[in-house]
Design a protein around this motif. Structure first.
Motif, PDB file in Angstrom:
ATOM      1  N   PHE A  88       0.798  -1.229   0.000  1.00 50.03           N
ATOM      2  CA  PHE A  88       0.000   0.000   0.000  1.00 50.03           C
ATOM      3  C   PHE A  88       0.819   1.261   0.000  1.00 50.03           C
ATOM      4  N   THR A  89       2.056   1.154   0.435  1.00 47.96           N
ATOM      5  CA  THR A  89       2.790   2.379   0.734  1.00 47.96           C
ATOM      6  C   THR A  89       4.174   2.366   0.115  1.00 47.96           C
ATOM      7  N   ARG A  90       4.678   3.556  -0.154  1.00 47.67           N
ATOM      8  CA  ARG A  90       6.018   3.687  -0.703  1.00 47.67           C
ATOM      9  C   ARG A  90       7.060   3.519   0.398  1.00 47.67           C
ATOM     10  N   THR A  96      16.039  11.423  12.126  1.00 45.27           N
ATOM     11  CA  THR A  96      15.381  12.631  12.631  1.00 45.27           C
ATOM     12  C   THR A  96      14.771  13.467  11.501  1.00 45.27           C
ATOM     13  N   VAL A  97      15.250  13.240  10.265  1.00 44.26           N
ATOM     14  CA  VAL A  97      14.658  13.961   9.129  1.00 44.26           C
ATOM     15  C   VAL A  97      14.218  12.927   8.089  1.00 44.26           C
ATOM     16  N   PRO A  98      13.060  12.327   8.293  1.00 40.58           N
ATOM     17  CA  PRO A  98      12.635  11.246   7.394  1.00 40.58           C
ATOM     18  C   PRO A  98      12.340  11.757   5.982  1.00 40.58           C
ATOM     19  N   SER A  99      12.354  10.831   5.036  1.00 36.53           N
ATOM     20  CA  SER A  99      11.925  11.164   3.682  1.00 36.53           C
ATOM     21  C   SER A  99      10.441  11.517   3.727  1.00 36.53           C
ATOM     22  N   THR A 100       9.934  12.092   2.638  1.00 30.81           N
ATOM     23  CA  THR A 100       8.552  12.588   2.669  1.00 30.81           C
ATOM     24  C   THR A 100       7.546  11.471   2.950  1.00 30.81           C
ATOM     25  N   PHE A 101       7.688  10.350   2.247  1.00 25.92           N
ATOM     26  CA  PHE A 101       6.726   9.260   2.455  1.00 25.92           C
ATOM     27  C   PHE A 101       6.782   8.774   3.905  1.00 25.92           C
ATOM     28  N   ALA A 102       8.004   8.554   4.387  1.00 26.62           N
ATOM     29  CA  ALA A 102       8.156   8.067   5.755  1.00 26.62           C
ATOM     30  C   ALA A 102       7.565   9.068   6.745  1.00 26.62           C
ATOM     31  N   THR A 103       7.705  10.363   6.462  1.00 25.15           N
ATOM     32  CA  THR A 103       7.154  11.385   7.360  1.00 25.15           C
ATOM     33  C   THR A 103       5.637  11.202   7.507  1.00 25.15           C
ATOM     34  N   GLY A 104       4.953  11.100   6.371  1.00 25.71           N
ATOM     35  CA  GLY A 104       3.498  10.955   6.420  1.00 25.71           C
ATOM     36  C   GLY A 104       3.084   9.679   7.124  1.00 25.71           C
ATOM     37  N   TYR A 105       3.719   8.570   6.754  1.00 26.02           N
ATOM     38  CA  TYR A 105       3.329   7.287   7.351  1.00 26.02           C
ATOM     39  C   TYR A 105       3.643   7.250   8.840  1.00 26.02           C
ATOM     40  N   ARG A 106       4.767   7.836   9.217  1.00 25.40           N
ATOM     41  CA  ARG A 106       5.147   7.771  10.633  1.00 25.40           C
ATOM     42  C   ARG A 106       4.265   8.660  11.500  1.00 25.40           C
ATOM     43  N   TYR A 107       3.869   9.808  10.987  1.00 27.79           N
ATOM     44  CA  TYR A 107       2.877  10.584  11.734  1.00 27.79           C
ATOM     45  C   TYR A 107       1.625   9.734  11.947  1.00 27.79           C
ATOM     46  N   ALA A 108       1.226   9.036  10.880  1.00 28.51           N
ATOM     47  CA  ALA A 108       0.019   8.208  10.994  1.00 28.51           C
ATOM     48  C   ALA A 108       0.201   7.118  12.039  1.00 28.51           C
ATOM     49  N   TYR A 475      -6.251   1.635  15.354  1.00 30.96           N
ATOM     50  CA  TYR A 475      -6.849   2.135  14.104  1.00 30.96           C
ATOM     51  C   TYR A 475      -6.493   3.591  13.907  1.00 30.96           C
ATOM     52  N   VAL A 476      -6.225   3.928  12.667  1.00 31.95           N
ATOM     53  CA  VAL A 476      -6.130   5.343  12.316  1.00 31.95           C
ATOM     54  C   VAL A 476      -7.022   5.560  11.104  1.00 31.95           C
ATOM     55  N   ILE A 477      -7.919   6.520  11.252  1.00 36.11           N
ATOM     56  CA  ILE A 477      -8.844   6.828  10.170  1.00 36.11           C
ATOM     57  C   ILE A 477      -8.572   8.237   9.697  1.00 36.11           C
ATOM     58  N   ALA A 482     -10.006   4.067   6.515  1.00 33.59           N
ATOM     59  CA  ALA A 482      -9.101   3.371   7.424  1.00 33.59           C
ATOM     60  C   ALA A 482      -7.716   3.299   6.789  1.00 33.59           C
ATOM     61  N   ILE A 483      -6.752   3.825   7.499  1.00 31.87           N
ATOM     62  CA  ILE A 483      -5.369   3.809   7.018  1.00 31.87           C
ATOM     63  C   ILE A 483      -4.599   2.714   7.742  1.00 31.87           C
ATOM     64  N   ILE A 484      -4.858   2.637   9.045  1.00 33.63           N
ATOM     65  CA  ILE A 484      -4.255   1.570   9.842  1.00 33.63           C
ATOM     66  C   ILE A 484      -5.394   0.809  10.509  1.00 33.63           C
ATOM     67  N   ALA A 485      -5.371  -0.504  10.393  1.00 39.36           N
ATOM     68  CA  ALA A 485      -6.351  -1.341  11.076  1.00 39.36           C
ATOM     69  C   ALA A 485      -5.592  -2.482  11.724  1.00 39.36           C
ATOM     70  N   ASN A 486      -5.847  -2.722  12.978  1.00 41.67           N
ATOM     71  CA  ASN A 486      -5.102  -3.725  13.728  1.00 41.67           C
ATOM     72  C   ASN A 486      -3.600  -3.575  13.546  1.00 41.67           C
ATOM     73  N   HIS A 487      -3.173  -2.338  13.689  1.00 43.78           N
ATOM     74  CA  HIS A 487      -1.746  -1.972  13.645  1.00 43.78           C
ATOM     75  C   HIS A 487      -1.094  -2.119  12.272  1.00 43.78           C
ATOM     76  N   GLU A 488      -1.850  -2.475  11.244  1.00 37.82           N
ATOM     77  CA  GLU A 488      -1.233  -2.651   9.915  1.00 37.82           C
ATOM     78  C   GLU A 488      -1.771  -1.589   8.960  1.00 37.82           C
ATOM     79  N   PHE A 489      -0.899  -1.124   8.074  1.00 40.54           N
ATOM     80  CA  PHE A 489      -1.388  -0.242   7.038  1.00 40.54           C
ATOM     81  C   PHE A 489      -2.355  -1.007   6.140  1.00 40.54           C
TER      82      PHE A 489
END
Ligand code: SF4
Ligand SMILES: [Zn+2]
Lengths: 546, 118, 449
Positions: A88-90, A96-108, A475-477, A482-489
């Motif tokens: 699902f994800t790149r 401390t300075v993640p790449s753009t994709f990692a930044t978005g996913y890690r905030y999530a 879960y993260v919605i 749903a972006i994360i369900a049961n701890h998985e993307f």
């Protein structure tokens, strides 16, 4: 996942709607929270779980020219922390300075769904928006650096107030910014033009203009135009002993007008210049507590690796002198300066411990969590990935005492930290990480779970260990999906750009253009960022638009 | 007669304009196979304007046309050529772990080619 | 000349890293060509004049014309089948196309590298080692009273660098333009740039590092033996005079070219110049900048950095980005014979790479995307002809100083642009990879941006 969703049995924390742990359903339709959905809506059973609005980061550095320079600078920061992709994800890299994709996913993965980049040069706006396009999941916006803008300063010197106001609005429109940012106002010119010097006093005039005059002009202008978030201010003298006086003076300059003070921990130091500082957290927080026009974020320092990146170029140079590490300085024509260096906060060092303790003092002495917001000034005080640990420090006195026992005791003795036994409640944590920042930003659809809100929702397993809990939402919605369900993307999302479009008189362009022709190296007609860089976006109305 | 010299491939503005026409076009092939040499050096090697010279080293060899430059503009022992297929023939693939092959200051043997148009 | 004439103002020239955005193009829409490029230098004029519509097919496989779709399918199959596919080039295309190229590498777990690795890659490595005090070009225009060029020849490679940004323009604190500046040129030969300089310093080939290190020592007040002259060709007095100029200027800048990066010392040379600049900040304000060549090579560095964390030489074999120059850089992957398929975008390595690398290219399936026919497209298994960025397409490019600029298209081309082809390839490789792994996801559901 269907467009309709019902979350059942969860314990809700929704301070904007005065809900403190009540079990209640949430219904979602087309990306928004609604009163009810039909019975065939997909159900998420949140039994034993805590349901909160998605986190909102009011001050971080995640995209744009200086962030990318910091990425390029530090392969060592990424290599130990790869971020593999999923179907699902790149993929990307962390540190401390993640790449753009990692930044978005890690905030999530922390349950955060909105983040504001706090310092972008106008000429770097296009770059920032390009990176935002590759920063998934979260909604995002940025603050545009105008406090050292030479053209605007010239207008102030000449007393051309109305044109100043029009030009500010033009710049915000041209860059698609969310509000204006001031960083060490008045300090760039001595740095670039006077052999690396700086302003040291809020009333020190440089070419007839003092930092205070700049600050006052921006606060007033932004309030007059009714921006949803006021002028966002990084005060002069960051990091210097005795700087709390400057910070107090900056707040006094606001009078009773709205202003946001960034990372106040870095601005709460007593003592004499050139000597070790002590804590003036009490003085600073007292002012904040008693002045409802002020909002702030703390800028907590967390031990370990950080990256200093700031438009406060002279400060970065001072730190470079202390650490002797590799150092980046970037001068941006007519607009700004910038400094970058790797940094590490260490428990045994007096200064670092003092900074850590002052941040905690500010949190623990705050009387209004709505206005004292959680941040680490990511990645300056530490990565946003350390928010769960910071939450545990605030919520768990025992843990805090253990941590205090491991750090420089001389520094601790200079603070009131040992006497502060407050523990934040989940309700208060929800305020300092969600409801408070959403309110301070004027984002009416965020930070709460009432009907009409954006369906940005985080569901955590309720756990005693708050660090563990906030580290792994079940879960993260995001926008109802749903972006994360049961701890998985389980899905992906682009996220939207949040910006404002304050009205201005187009005649101001005729005033700005000649300056461009003389002193910029990019053509005036190529300067404003076109709408094609916005993709999915939301124009947040100013008070004057309503 | 042969001598070892230092070859410095670089960009030239003629190459830049020719490049826009197309890299397979005669103009580009001509600029990238023209070697600039110190005129004293040329004299010593018995070379005249437009003569063919063979450049070679352990990597490979190439034949280019030489053109004189005043000694104050190009020091003795240094050869300039615009990058292109001929200079590639002399470049070693080893990058010493950097990704960058040594593309300037390549030691080459310079000799006059007696039979033209090889 | 037809009647159907259009004027495009503030267009951008992408022939070199100056990325001048003040072009006024006169376009003959019937003939589909630019008949005048006001403000352009000799290189820019050639760039605009010569990018007309070609007569070669949009796509060819092994030299035979095929449909675009067939070529995309063949490309995707080739890339997915390969064990060590490499993607290279990218410095002459838009950031939008570069984003797609990185996505393809991520999906196929390949290797991506740009022309940076053979121009200022060593400067990128040096940057990672010591950092850099730098600036946007307007700061030089407005402030610099000392301008030094080292190992570069802008007169030939970046003709408007002097006139638009660094030497002749008047600026905010440089009211008299050229008169208010001191210009120094350091090189191993008197290049066409030398007449611009007040002072020309000639260094023996391959001795730049020694000279730079001696300057660092002098700046720090250390003694240097006069034998430096024998070693480097530069006298101690010349060095002392230069140090004096550097310490006493108000705003100094050191530009450097591939004369430093492509020669003995490589990243040590770039690192020495960056470190010297940092040292000088103890005395005055000093900045440095590599003079980047291609129109959007700086964009390629930026896109790779924000998507992967690394500026060039990135490998995705393990499902996440890894960086290792010398291992994942293109000259190496080809010279060692590791690459078993290669896609070259807007670049012509077959005409300027080391011989051994070119020989390997001939042994593996090559895919090329280019606006013109080149040595590389000639040897390609699949060759796409694409339209020209900044002439037939808009999109974003980054100037050598990281300033992003949106281009304006002058006239439409019947050829697709790089972004279109790469997006189609990306979609197809994604489907093939999912099919291979037995994953059922509709395109659009997952992030393939
Ligand atoms: S200097 Fe470079 S970008 Fe500017 S016109 Fe000439 S070739 Fe084009
Ligand atoms: Zn900040």
């Amino acid at each position: 996942m269907a467009a309709t969703l019902r979350i059942v049995n969860g314990k809700l924390y929704d301070p904007i709607n005065n809900i403190d742990g009540k079990v209640q359903d949430i219904c979602i339709e087309d990306g928004r929270i609604v009163d009810s959905v039909s019975d065939d809506a997909t159900r998420i059973d949140a039994q034993g779980m805590v349901v909160m609005p998605g986190g909102v980061d009011i001050h971080c550095h995640i995209a744009g020219p200086k962030v990318n320079a910091a990425r390029k600078l530090q392969p060592e920061d990424h290599r130990r922390d790869p971020h593999p992709g999923t179907p699902f994800t790149r993929s990307g890299t962390g540190g401390t300075v993640p790449s753009t994709f990692a930044t978005g996913y890690r905030y999530a993965t922390l349950g955060y769904t909105t983040a504001m980049e706090a310092a972008v040069t106008p000429i770097g706006a296009r770059h920032t928006l390009e990176e935002f396009h590759d920063t998934p999941i979260i909604d995002k916006g940025f603050y545009v650096l105008l406090g050292n803008n030479i053209f605007l300063q010239n207008l102030l010197r000449e007393g051309r107030k109305e044109e100043f106001r029009q030009a500010v609005a033009w710049w915000v429109n041209s860059t698609k910014a969310y509000t204006v940012k001031l960083v060490n106002p008045g300090g760039d010119e001595p740095w670039k033009g006077k052999k690396n010097s700086n302003v040291s006093n809020i009333d020190e005039k440089f070419d007839g203009l003092s930092p205070r005059q700049i600050i006052e002009a921006f606060i007033t202008t932004v309030n007059d135009m009714g921006f949803p978030h006021p002028a966002h201010i990084h005060c002069n003298n960051l990091g210097h002993s005795g700087n709390y006086k400057t910070t107090l003076e900056t707040m006094r300059t606001a009078g009773d007008q709205r202003a946001h003070l960034a990372h106040i921990q870095f601005h709460s130091y007593g003592g004499e210049l050139g000597k070790n500082p002590d804590s003036k957290a009490a003085e600073i927080i007292e002012y904040v507590n008693t002045h409802p026009n002020i909002t702030c974020d703390v800028g907590q320092v967390m031990f370990g690796k950080a990256t200093i990146m700031t438009a406060d170029a002279p400060l970065a140079y001072v730190l470079r002198g202390l650490t002797n590490s590799k150092w980046v300085n970037v001068d941006t024509e007519c607009e700004s300066g910038c400094g970058i260096l790797p940094f590490s906060y260490q428990e045994h060092i007096y200064m670092h411990t003092l900074q850590w303790a002052i941040g905690l003092e500010l949190f623990l002495m705050s009387k209004d969590p709505w206005r004292v917001i959680l941040s680490t000034d990511h990645p300056n005080g530490g990565s946003f990935m350390l928010y769960p640990k910071l939450i545990k420090l605030l919520m768990d006195r025992g843990f805090r005492q253990e941590e205090i026992s491991r750090v420089n005791q001389k520094a601790i003795a200079k603070t009131a930290l040992n006497d502060l036994d407050r523990e934040y409640t989940l309700y208060e944590i929800t305020i300092i990480t969600r409801a408070g920042p959403a309110k301070a930003l004027g984002l009416k659809h965020k930070g709460h779970l009432g009907p009409g809100a954006d369906a940005d929702i985080t569901i955590y397993d309720e756990m005693d260990d708050k660090e563990m809990m906030f580290n792994a939402p079940r879960y993260v919605i995001k926008s109802g999906k749903a972006i994360i369900a049961n701890h998985e993307f389980c899905g992906d999302h682009d996220g939207k750009i949040l910006h404002i479009t304050p009205a201005y008189d187009e005649k101001i362009e005729e005033v700005v253009q000649p300056f461009f022709e003389n002193y910029y190296t990019i053509e005036f007609d190529n300067y404003a960022v076109s709408d094609s860089y916005l993709h999915d976006h939301e124009i947040v109305p100013t008070a004057n638009d309503r | 007669m042969a001598e070892t010299m230092i070859l410095v491939p670089g960009r030239s503005s003629k190459q830049g304009t020719a490049l826009n026409k197309g890299k397979l076009k005669p103009e580009y092939l001509l600029v990238t196979s023209t070697l600039e040499m110190n005129s004293d050096d040329m004299q010593r090697l018995g070379l005249e304007e437009g003569d063919s010279v063979r450049l070679s080293n352990e990597v490979g060899e190439t034949v280019v046309t030489c053109k004189g430059r005043k000694p104050e503009d190009l020091p003795s022992g240094i050869l300039f050529i615009a990058y292109g297929p001929p200079s590639s023939q002399l470049m070693d693939g080893d990058t010493a772990g950097t990704g960058m092959p040594i593309s300037k200051n390549i030691e080459v043997l310079v000799e006059k080619v007696t039979v033209k148009n090889i | 000349m037809s009647e159907n004439i259009k004027i495009v103002k503030n267009a951008t020239c992408t022939f070199c890293g100056c990325v001048c955005d003040d072009m006024e193009l006169t376009v003959d829409l019937d003939e589909k060509r630019i008949i005048k490029a006001k403000n352009a230098c000799v290189l820019g004029r050639a760039w605009f004049a010569e990018h007309t519509i070609g007569d070669w097919p949009v796509a060819m496989i092994d030299g035979k014309e095929v449909s675009k779709e067939e070529a995309i399918e063949e490309t995707a199959q080739t890339l997915v089948k390969a064990k060590f596919p490499i993607i290279y080039g990218l410095s002459d295309t838009t950031c939008e196309a570069q984003r797609q190229a990185v996505a393809i590498s991520d999906i196929i777990r390949g290797t991506i590298d740009t022309t940076t690795s053979v121009c200022h890659g060593p400067s990128g490595l040096a940057f990672q080692g010591v950092g850099e005090s730098t600036m946007s070009l307007g700061e030089v225009k407005n402030r610099a009273d000392l301008v030094i060029y080292w190992g570069g020849n802008p007169a030939a490679s970046h003709p408007r660098h002097f006139t638009r940004y660094t030497v002749t323009p008047k600026g905010m604190f440089i009211p008299n333009g050229r008169k208010d500046r001191t210009v120094v040129l350091v090189d191993i030969r008197k290049t066409p740039s030398a007449p611009v300089a007040d002072l020309f310093i000639q260094v023996k080939p391959g001795k730049d590092f020694e000279v730079l290190w001696a300057l660092r020592a002098l700046v720090k007040g250390k003694n240097i033996d006069p034998s430096i002259e024998e070693e480097t060709g530069v006298s101690l007095a010349t060095l002392e005079d230069l140090v004096d100029k550097m310490k006493n200027c108000r705003y100094g800048v050191l530009f450097f070219g591939m004369g430093l990066t492509m020669t003995r010392g490589r990243h040590f040379n770039s690192g020495a110049i960056m470190a010297l600049t940092t040292d000088l900040n103890e005395f005055t304000h000093f900045v440095t900048k590599p003079v980047r060549g291609h129109g959007n090579v700086t964009g390629a560095d930026n896109v790779l950095s924000w998507q992967t964390g690394y500026p060039f030489g990135v490998n995705f074999n393990r499902g996440y980005p890894r960086f290792n120059p010398g291992e994942f850089t293109t000259v190496d992957t080809l010279s060692r014979g590791d690459a078993d398929a290669a896609m070259f975008i807007a670049s012509d390595p077959a005409s300027n790479f080391p011989k051994v690398a070119i020989e390997h290219m001939k042994k593996i399936p090559v895919i090329s995307l280019d606006t013109k026919q080149t040595e590389t497209s000639n040897l390609a298994h699949v060759a796409f002809a694409t339209s020209t960025y900044g002439i037939n397409t808009g999109g974003t490019v980054y100037r050598m100083d990281d300033v992003p600029i949106t281009m304006r298209s002058a006239f439409d081309s019947p050829y697709p642009d790089d972004e279109e082809i790469l997006t189609a390839i990306k979609k197809r490789v994604q489907e093939l990879v999912w099919a291979k792994q037995g994953i059922k996801i509709a395109v659009g559901e997952a992030r393939v941006a």
